[in-house]
Design a protein around this motif. Structure first.
Motif, mmCIF file in Angstrom:
data_model
loop_
_atom_site.group_PDB
_atom_site.id
_atom_site.type_symbol
_atom_site.label_atom_id
_atom_site.label_comp_id
_atom_site.label_asym_id
_atom_site.label_seq_id
_atom_site.Cartn_x
_atom_site.Cartn_y
_atom_site.Cartn_z
ATOM 1 N N ALA A 146 -10.489 -25.341 -4.016
ATOM 2 C CA ALA A 146 -9.966 -24.006 -4.089
ATOM 3 C C ALA A 146 -8.850 -23.644 -2.880
ATOM 4 O O ALA A 146 -7.927 -23.053 -3.149
ATOM 5 C CB ALA A 146 -10.986 -22.893 -4.188
ATOM 6 N N LEU A 192 -3.423 -17.330 -5.569
ATOM 7 C CA LEU A 192 -4.882 -17.742 -5.517
ATOM 8 C C LEU A 192 -5.507 -17.846 -4.554
ATOM 9 O O LEU A 192 -6.922 -18.175 -4.572
ATOM 10 C CB LEU A 192 -4.900 -19.011 -6.404
ATOM 11 N N ARG A 198 -9.636 -16.655 -6.071
ATOM 12 C CA ARG A 198 -10.337 -18.134 -5.390
ATOM 13 C C ARG A 198 -11.860 -17.900 -6.059
ATOM 14 O O ARG A 198 -12.255 -19.022 -6.607
ATOM 15 C CB ARG A 198 -10.368 -17.842 -3.931
ATOM 16 N N PHE A 245 -11.578 -19.176 -9.788
ATOM 17 C CA PHE A 245 -11.517 -20.270 -9.858
ATOM 18 C C PHE A 245 -12.632 -21.343 -9.725
ATOM 19 O O PHE A 245 -12.825 -22.168 -10.473
ATOM 20 C CB PHE A 245 -10.316 -20.787 -9.020
#
Length: 438
Positions: free
Chosen positions: A122, A132, A138, A141
């Motif tokens: 990440a 992101l 984050r 993801f």
């Protein structure tokens, strides 16, 4: 032979309902994928800082130590090829308490590493795409990454093994490119003008730790041994095939990186990409992509093996029965997989990669000691539950070398690291006592 019959009955109960669909190359790919994670892309710099030009020799020394451990795993794995991998070997040799502690060490090490690697993936993505890097995207993801890998594993061990096989080939392409292109460049005289400097002698022990840690990880895929076809034959062959190739790969990568970067290697944060960048700026891209994909695909192997330890402990009534449930369609331990992935998500969201990685790697030392000792004991008892077992020459000597190496590994650790390991061992024994009373 009474002991062998008892172990056979226990294994049949533990693995009942599982489908033995993983072949030799599927298991070898899972082991390769697990051992070759993000470390190979960062380790050359750390090794150069700790051991200088002697870094390849540190690899050779650790390969000898790890080679002894691998051989013990190969024989023990051929004798007790069961879910939980080394948990099964140690339990069959030394009883349920030692087996439970070994199982906890396998699972905990894999869980900590999974959380740390997911966090690192990440972070890399956030650095490449700043949008992101905020907390919410984050976190989403990380959930999507671990959730997706869990879904692949729930759909079947053979499906997961095929996926891992393909992804392992993908992640090896950048490393092969590095060795070929970098090797040709060195042979053509395109090397660094300044050599790697010699470090203080006191840092050599840390170099040995780094190399040993880089070569560890085989225990997690072996936890899926209960789903391997013809396991007495395929488990040891897959293990020896994978670990032999990995050792040669690591040495080659270190030599090429040393030659291309020289004195600049120790300070590099992306050593393989920087080394290729000395040949041409365009060569950095495949190595940076390889580092990202290597960590991404590593998580797939972790989720294949580690949840099977929870499954095995549950089948042996040492953990709640829910972990021993199989999916009605795909016959995989879906509860254990989801639980492992869920905890890994929480660890990844914490973002404490360094602390997780240190504890993860140190927990393997007592596990490897127990696996080496169990191979010796299982040979003496002539335990072989699924066909003719592997019989290595000079096994007692090999086991002693492996056990001595793990003792040295703990001795190299810092006081706080060793204290944390002692806490894990004591906590595991306490959990076992509580579960046995219940």
């Amino acid at each position: 032979m009474a002991g062998a019959r008892t172990v056979a009955v226990e294994e049949q109960g533990r693995d009942h309902g599982l489908v033995r669909g993983i072949g030799i190359f599927g298991m070898a790919a899972a082991i390769t994928n697990e051992v070759i994670g993000s470390g190979v892309y960062r380790l050359p710099a750390s090794m150069a800082a700790a051991a200088g030009a002697a870094a390849p020799l540190a690899y050779v020394a650790c390969l000898i130590a790890m080679g002894a451990i691998v051989l013990c795993f190969a024989e023990a794995g051929s004798r007790v090829p069961t879910s939980g991998g080394p948990y099964g070997y140690v339990e069959a040799a030394f009883g349920p308490l030692a087996g439970f502690v070994a199982g906890v060490l396998v699972w905990l090490s894999a869980l900590l590493a999974c959380g740390g690697v997911a966090a690192a993936v990440a972070d890399i993505l956030g650095a490449a795409v700043p949008a992101l890097s905020d907390a919410l995207p984050r976190g989403l993801f990380i959930v999507a990454l671990l959730g997706g890998m869990a879904w692949v594993n729930i759909r079947g061990a053979d499906t997961a093994a095929r996926f891992i096989g393909v992804t392992t080939l993908i992640k090896l392409v950048p490393l092969g490119l590095f060795l070929i292109v970098g090797g040709i460049a060195l042979a053509s005289g395109h090397g660094a003008t300044t050599a790697v400097t010699a470090p203080p002698v006191t840092t050599i022990d840390r170099a040995a730790l780094l190399a040993f840690f880089a070569l560890s990880g085989m225990e997690t895929p072996l936890s899926a041994s209960g789903e391997v076809r013809d396991p007495a034959r395929n488990v040891p062959r897959a293990l020896l095939l994978a670990m032999g190739g990995i050792g040669l790969l690591y040495i080659g990568v270190q030599i090429v990186a040393d030659g291309l970067l020289g004195a600049g290697l120790a300070a590099s944060k992306t050593p393989l990409a920087d080394a290729m960048g000395t040949i041409g700026a365009g060569w950095r891209v495949p190595l940076l992509a390889g580092a990202f994909l290597s960590m991404l695909f590593w998580i797939g192997s972790d989720l294949l093996g580690a949840p099977r330890v929870l499954f095995a402990l549950s089948r042996d009534r040492l953990l709640p029965a829910a972990f021993g449930r199989l999916h009605p369609r795909w016959h995989t331990p879906h509860v254990a997989i989801l639980f492992h992935a869920g905890l890994a998500i929480l660890l990844a969201l914490s973002g404490t990669y360094e602390a997780l990685a240190i504890l993860s790697t140190l927990t393997i030392a007592p596990l490897y000691f127990g696996a080496c000792a169990s191979a010796w004991v299982l040979r003496r008892r002539d335990v072989a539950v699924m066909g003719e077992a592997l019989r290595l020459p000079a096994l007692p000597v090999v086991a002693l070398v492996g056990m001595a190496s793990t003792i040295a590994l703990v001795a190299f650790g810092r006081l706080a690291e060793v204290a944390a390991l002692a806490g894990v061992l004591a906590g595991s024994a306490l959990i076992y006592a509580i579960m046995r009373r219940r």
